[in-house]
Motif scaffolding. Structure first.
Motif, PDB file in Angstrom:
ATOM      1  N   ASP A 102       0.780   1.338  -8.554  1.00  0.00           N
ATOM      2  CA  ASP A 102       0.991   2.157  -7.360  1.00  0.00           C
ATOM      3  C   ASP A 102      -0.118   1.960  -6.329  1.00  0.00           C
ATOM      4  N   TYR A 103      -0.942   0.910  -6.486  1.00  0.00           N
ATOM      5  CA  TYR A 103      -1.932   0.612  -5.453  1.00  0.00           C
ATOM      6  C   TYR A 103      -1.234   0.146  -4.172  1.00  0.00           C
ATOM      7  N   PRO A 104      -1.760   0.525  -3.002  1.00  0.00           N
ATOM      8  CA  PRO A 104      -1.141   0.102  -1.734  1.00  0.00           C
ATOM      9  C   PRO A 104      -1.130  -1.418  -1.594  1.00  0.00           C
ATOM     10  N   LEU A 105      -0.095  -1.897  -0.915  1.00  0.00           N
ATOM     11  CA  LEU A 105       0.085  -3.333  -0.681  1.00  0.00           C
ATOM     12  C   LEU A 105      -0.018  -3.673   0.803  1.00  0.00           C
ATOM     13  N   HIS A 106      -0.780  -4.717   1.086  1.00  0.00           N
ATOM     14  CA  HIS A 106      -0.790  -5.319   2.421  1.00  0.00           C
ATOM     15  C   HIS A 106       0.161  -6.512   2.389  1.00  0.00           C
ATOM     16  N   LEU A 107       1.111  -6.537   3.305  1.00  0.00           N
ATOM     17  CA  LEU A 107       2.154  -7.559   3.294  1.00  0.00           C
ATOM     18  C   LEU A 107       1.896  -8.647   4.325  1.00  0.00           C
ATOM     19  N   GLY A 108       2.296  -9.858   3.974  1.00  0.00           N
ATOM     20  CA  GLY A 108       2.239 -10.960   4.920  1.00  0.00           C
ATOM     21  C   GLY A 108       2.789 -12.228   4.297  1.00  0.00           C
ATOM     22  N   VAL A 109       3.270 -13.108   5.163  1.00  0.00           N
ATOM     23  CA  VAL A 109       3.626 -14.472   4.766  1.00  0.00           C
ATOM     24  C   VAL A 109       2.542 -15.359   5.335  1.00  0.00           C
ATOM     25  N   THR A 110       1.767 -15.987   4.485  1.00  0.00           N
ATOM     26  CA  THR A 110       0.606 -16.737   4.957  1.00  0.00           C
ATOM     27  C   THR A 110       1.014 -18.102   5.504  1.00  0.00           C
ATOM     28  N   GLU A 111       0.228 -18.583   6.458  1.00  0.00           N
ATOM     29  CA  GLU A 111       0.444 -19.921   7.034  1.00  0.00           C
ATOM     30  C   GLU A 111       1.906 -20.095   7.452  1.00  0.00           C
ATOM     31  N   GLY A 144     -11.832   3.647   6.784  1.00  0.00           N
ATOM     32  CA  GLY A 144     -12.338   4.369   7.940  1.00  0.00           C
ATOM     33  C   GLY A 144     -11.618   5.698   8.045  1.00  0.00           C
ATOM     34  N   ASN A 145     -10.930   5.921   9.181  1.00  0.00           N
ATOM     35  CA  ASN A 145     -10.159   7.156   9.342  1.00  0.00           C
ATOM     36  C   ASN A 145      -8.674   6.942   9.094  1.00  0.00           C
ATOM     37  N   ALA A 146      -8.308   5.781   8.557  1.00  0.00           N
ATOM     38  CA  ALA A 146      -6.904   5.460   8.296  1.00  0.00           C
ATOM     39  C   ALA A 146      -6.593   5.633   6.809  1.00  0.00           C
ATOM     40  N   MET A 147      -5.497   6.283   6.519  1.00  0.00           N
ATOM     41  CA  MET A 147      -5.088   6.523   5.140  1.00  0.00           C
ATOM     42  C   MET A 147      -3.873   5.674   4.796  1.00  0.00           C
ATOM     43  N   LEU A 148      -3.905   5.027   3.637  1.00  0.00           N
ATOM     44  CA  LEU A 148      -2.781   4.252   3.130  1.00  0.00           C
ATOM     45  C   LEU A 148      -2.227   4.930   1.889  1.00  0.00           C
ATOM     46  N   GLY A 149      -0.928   4.904   1.754  1.00  0.00           N
ATOM     47  CA  GLY A 149      -0.299   5.443   0.564  1.00  0.00           C
ATOM     48  C   GLY A 149       1.050   6.040   0.888  1.00  0.00           C
ATOM     49  N   LYS A 150       1.696   6.547  -0.132  1.00  0.00           N
ATOM     50  CA  LYS A 150       3.024   7.116   0.025  1.00  0.00           C
ATOM     51  C   LYS A 150       2.987   8.274   1.006  1.00  0.00           C
ATOM     52  N   GLY A 151       3.925   8.266   1.953  1.00  0.00           N
ATOM     53  CA  GLY A 151       4.012   9.328   2.942  1.00  0.00           C
ATOM     54  C   GLY A 151       3.213   9.089   4.198  1.00  0.00           C
ATOM     55  N   PHE A 152       2.371   8.040   4.209  1.00  0.00           N
ATOM     56  CA  PHE A 152       1.591   7.706   5.395  1.00  0.00           C
ATOM     57  C   PHE A 152       2.244   6.534   6.132  1.00  0.00           C
ATOM     58  N   PRO A 153       2.028   6.430   7.447  1.00  0.00           N
ATOM     59  CA  PRO A 153       2.668   5.348   8.214  1.00  0.00           C
ATOM     60  C   PRO A 153       2.219   3.961   7.753  1.00  0.00           C
ATOM     61  N   VAL A 154       3.119   3.009   7.869  1.00  0.00           N
ATOM     62  CA  VAL A 154       2.767   1.605   7.649  1.00  0.00           C
ATOM     63  C   VAL A 154       1.900   1.152   8.823  1.00  0.00           C
ATOM     64  N   MET A 157       3.815   4.283   1.456  1.00  0.00           N
ATOM     65  CA  MET A 157       5.109   3.785   0.992  1.00  0.00           C
ATOM     66  C   MET A 157       5.066   3.535  -0.521  1.00  0.00           C
ATOM     67  N   THR A 158       4.362   2.487  -0.982  1.00  0.00           N
ATOM     68  CA  THR A 158       4.390   2.121  -2.392  1.00  0.00           C
ATOM     69  C   THR A 158       3.560   3.091  -3.225  1.00  0.00           C
ATOM     70  N   GLY A 159       4.193   3.787  -4.182  1.00  0.00           N
ATOM     71  CA  GLY A 159       3.452   4.597  -5.137  1.00  0.00           C
ATOM     72  C   GLY A 159       2.735   5.776  -4.516  1.00  0.00           C
ATOM     73  N   ASP A 160       1.893   6.428  -5.339  1.00  0.00           N
ATOM     74  CA  ASP A 160       1.180   7.625  -4.926  1.00  0.00           C
ATOM     75  C   ASP A 160      -0.313   7.395  -4.715  1.00  0.00           C
ATOM     76  N   HIS A 161      -0.813   6.224  -5.044  1.00  0.00           N
ATOM     77  CA  HIS A 161      -2.242   5.942  -4.908  1.00  0.00           C
ATOM     78  C   HIS A 161      -2.605   5.872  -3.428  1.00  0.00           C
ATOM     79  N   GLN A 162      -3.686   6.551  -3.048  1.00  0.00           N
ATOM     80  CA  GLN A 162      -4.098   6.596  -1.652  1.00  0.00           C
ATOM     81  C   GLN A 162      -5.434   5.894  -1.461  1.00  0.00           C
ATOM     82  N   VAL A 163      -5.553   5.202  -0.333  1.00  0.00           N
ATOM     83  CA  VAL A 163      -6.762   4.455  -0.001  1.00  0.00           C
ATOM     84  C   VAL A 163      -7.192   4.829   1.413  1.00  0.00           C
ATOM     85  N   MET A 164      -8.481   5.022   1.595  1.00  0.00           N
ATOM     86  CA  MET A 164      -9.043   5.364   2.898  1.00  0.00           C
ATOM     87  C   MET A 164      -9.760   4.165   3.485  1.00  0.00           C
TER      88      MET A 164
END
Length: 346
Positions: free
Chosen positions: A191-200, A10-20, A1-8
């Motif tokens: 454009d680094y991937p973001l992990h979202l959450g509302v803490t506590e 394990g076998n899961a890919m994060l980045g634009k065009g990949f599932p949340v 989703m956010t930007g073009d930077h991709q992060v691996m």
């Protein structure tokens, strides 16, 4: 989703065009015994079937090394180690075989300690999440969202100086507006991937309400690559809430969509009890279906027309519909088996 930077991870890919992706965090200390560890692996498998993609564990002591290694090698989904204060625990968790670690570089200690963790992560192809909460930031005069964002960018520059780019960032607060502002600001600047959450976020009702409000807006704006609905309660509920949020936003298709009525004085079929008895089965079924569970014949037939499958009843007579057509009449005792069979063959 956010930007073009991709992060691996394990076998899961994060980045634009990949599932949340949906995460949760194990809610107890790691067990030591083999049988208990295998039971934990079965639980992870169930969470995965429900829609969980990544699971995080606290790693507070090297005493957990054997158990954590066992889980890392056998988990069906990527495993994350949550590290605080001690950089040597981060190095140990990486050696155990986890696919990602979560650290706040600001509480790991001296810069050289952070660099050691980054080097090890790079050598082992392990991702790092820079996890910043509003309550654990360096001192500064900027508004909290700005301070969170700038702090994350500083830590990213440290990592990049070491030629490490397999990084995810999370900017969390218990205040939904701070969470919204911090993530929006970061998404404009990086454009680094973001992990979202509302803490506590609190118990089930408050946590889901606050998280849906904040995360729903961000995801609708194209911001966010992974999420956790943080609940003071069962982690299975966290996963269920995350899946339902993504399905509601149209970001995840698989899984059964349940339509059920609130119980009222007209009910003669206990739809509430029936849903409780069957919900865990429905959550683990990989079918793109809408299933209606209705308590009486007032709304039941109408909902049945719009659903792939529907069930309603009068007393002990239970009626099963497929795309609006009555296909079977069964007793309450046989209703669960009849619905599950119909879903399996749909």
């Amino acid at each position: 989703m956010t930007g073009d930077h991709q992060v691996m991870i394990g076998n899961a890919m994060l980045g634009k065009g990949f599932p949340v992706l949906i995460q949760t965090m194990y809610d107890s200390a790691l067990p030591k015994e083999g049988e208990a560890l295998d039971e934990l692996l079965r639980r992870i498998g169930k969470l995965n079937a429900m829609g969980c993609d990544i699971i995080r564990f606290s790693y507070p002591s090297k005493d957990d090394q054997d158990s954590f290694s066992y889980i890392c090698k056998r988990s069906p989904i990527p495993v994350v180690a949550d590290i605080h204060f001690d950089y040597q625990l981060a190095l140990d968790a990486i050696a155990c075989g986890c696919q990602k670690i979560r650290i706040n570089p600001g509480n790991i200690g001296a810069r050289w300690k952070v660099d050691e963790v980054v080097k090890s992560a790079k050598d082992h192809n392990v991702a790092i999440r820079i996890g910043l909460n509003s309550g654990s930031l360096p001192k500064g005069n900027d508004p909290v969202p700005t301070l969170m964002c700038n702090t994350a960018l500083t830590y990213l520059s440290w990592f990049e100086q070491a030629h490490f780019y397999n990084t995810v960032v999370s900017l969390k607060a218990s205040d939904t507006e701070v969470t919204l502002e911090a993530n929006r600001l970061f998404a404009k600047l990086s454009d680094y991937p973001l992990h979202l959450g509302v803490t506590e976020a609190g118990s089930v009702v408050s946590a889901i309400t606050r998280s849906t409000w904040a995360l729903g807006q961000l995801l609708s704006e194209g911001i966010g690559n992974t999420l956790r609905i943080s609940i003071t309660g069962d982690i299975e509920t966290e996963v269920q809430a995350g899946v339902e949020l993504l399905r509601t936003l149209g970001l995840r298709k698989k899984g059964i969509r349940v339509v059920s009525c609130p119980r009222c004085g007209r009910h003669s079929f206990d739809s509430q009890g029936f849903l409780e008895s069957i919900e865990s089965d429905l959550l683990m079924m990989d079918k793109d279906l809408t299933v209606a569970i209705m308590g009486c014949q007032v709304n039941g037939p109408g909902e049945a027309k719009a659903a792939d499958l529907a069930i309603t009843g009068i007393g002990n007579s239970i009626f099963l519909y497929e795309k609006g057509t009555l296909i079977k009449k069964v007793t309450q005792q046989d209703a669960k088996a009849a619905l599950l069979e119909a879903i399996e063959h749909a």
